[in-house]
Write a protein that holds these residues in place. Sequence first.
Motif, short mmCIF file in Angstrom:
data_model
loop_
_atom_site.label_atom_id
_atom_site.label_comp_id
_atom_site.label_asym_id
_atom_site.label_seq_id
_atom_site.Cartn_x
_atom_site.Cartn_y
_atom_site.Cartn_z
N ASN A 129 104.59 31.63 2.24
CA ASN A 129 105.40 31.75 1.02
C ASN A 129 104.57 31.60 -0.25
N ARG A 130 103.31 32.05 -0.19
CA ARG A 130 102.44 31.98 -1.37
C ARG A 130 102.06 33.40 -1.81
N GLU A 131 103.04 34.28 -1.89
CA GLU A 131 102.76 35.68 -2.17
C GLU A 131 102.39 35.91 -3.64
N GLN A 132 101.42 36.78 -3.83
CA GLN A 132 101.13 37.37 -5.13
C GLN A 132 101.04 38.88 -4.92
N ARG A 133 101.58 39.65 -5.89
CA ARG A 133 101.50 41.10 -5.80
C ARG A 133 100.86 41.65 -7.07
N MET A 134 100.08 42.71 -6.88
CA MET A 134 99.43 43.35 -8.03
C MET A 134 99.24 44.83 -7.74
N ASP A 135 99.09 45.60 -8.82
CA ASP A 135 98.63 46.97 -8.64
C ASP A 135 97.12 46.99 -8.85
N LEU A 136 96.52 48.16 -8.74
CA LEU A 136 95.06 48.26 -8.83
C LEU A 136 94.66 49.12 -10.02
N TRP A 137 93.40 49.00 -10.39
CA TRP A 137 92.86 49.75 -11.53
C TRP A 137 92.23 51.07 -11.08
N PHE A 138 92.56 51.48 -9.86
CA PHE A 138 92.09 52.76 -9.32
C PHE A 138 93.10 53.21 -8.27
N ASP A 139 92.97 54.45 -7.83
CA ASP A 139 93.83 54.98 -6.77
C ASP A 139 93.15 54.69 -5.42
N PRO A 140 93.68 53.77 -4.62
CA PRO A 140 93.02 53.37 -3.37
C PRO A 140 93.14 54.39 -2.25
N THR A 141 93.82 55.51 -2.51
CA THR A 141 93.95 56.55 -1.49
C THR A 141 92.91 57.65 -1.64
N LYS A 142 92.19 57.66 -2.76
CA LYS A 142 91.26 58.76 -3.05
C LYS A 142 89.85 58.51 -2.54
N ASP A 143 89.50 57.25 -2.36
CA ASP A 143 88.15 56.93 -1.91
C ASP A 143 88.16 55.56 -1.24
N PHE A 144 87.04 55.21 -0.62
CA PHE A 144 86.91 53.90 0.01
C PHE A 144 86.62 52.85 -1.06
N HIS A 145 87.24 51.69 -0.88
CA HIS A 145 86.96 50.53 -1.72
C HIS A 145 86.81 49.32 -0.81
N THR A 146 86.04 48.34 -1.27
CA THR A 146 85.70 47.19 -0.44
C THR A 146 86.65 46.03 -0.73
N TYR A 147 87.26 45.53 0.34
CA TYR A 147 88.16 44.39 0.26
C TYR A 147 87.55 43.25 1.06
#
Length: 296
Positions: A129-147
């Motif tokens: 129950n410690r959820e945080q939600r955010m959007d991103l500063w790029f489109d994560p469907t167009k290229d690979f990004h490191t998580y």
Amino acid sequence: MAKMSVLLGFFVGFVLLGLVSSRNFEELYQPSWALDHFTQEGDTLKLKLDNYSGAGFASKSKYMFGKVSMQIKLVEGDSAGTVTAFYVSVIHMSSDGPNHNEFDFEFLGNTTGEPYLIQTNVYVNGVGNREQRMDLWFDPTKDFHTYSVLWNQRQVVFLVDETPVRVHTNLEHKGIPFPKDQPMGVYSSIWNADDWATQGGRIKTDWSHAPFLASYKGFEIDACECPVSVAAVDNAKKCSSSAEKRYWWDEPTMSELSLHQNHQLLWVRANHLIYDYCADAARFPVTPTECVHHRH
């Protein structure tokens, strides 16, 4: 020559240790379900979700402290109802057991043209129950990004392309439990969650757009490997720095964010944070204790 040997011995004695694993999926991970929903194209692994099944994989080993990273390209187009997850977890007895610790990245799909949302969560001793939600500063469907997830005895840090997006600090001195005594596995999966994932479940998965594909590469684990046969208390000692060995995650610079990282985190929270459980008075009329003490 003798002096050089002494200096070399001094250097070797203080080398920063870690388990640096390769980027090869097969060496680090294995499919955990729906093997027929996996495809390999060169160095890229793809997981498929259709109206029959999703798919998932798990690390072959468990780890205590270090850093885990994956490069992920999320489902393109209309991904409403889908969830792609990357998480570090320990489960004793069952996922509902009292000792369940977990650090979650969940990527919540959306309708075409709407941004993906990232949900992070932290479970400690079975309590989430410690959820945080955010959007991103790029489109994560167009290229690979490191998580990535960085975990040591002082903090858990969630990073996107090395930018910190969330920090969970060790506040044991305030009486708040912190996950630092159990080895954890690394997992990822894609599944249908249209009962809650997109706009609270109002938008359902459109199976005419299936199969939904999430792509992975750049598998990297730099952490302390823990044999299953070794007791947790002994693993904790093994994976902590001592006079004989020093691990990079125990270095003072790893105990908190740098000034630059703090600025990055503040920028993310100011511009991309959509929901923070700490500010949800409807769910938590009494502010959760860690929210009072956490700076972020």
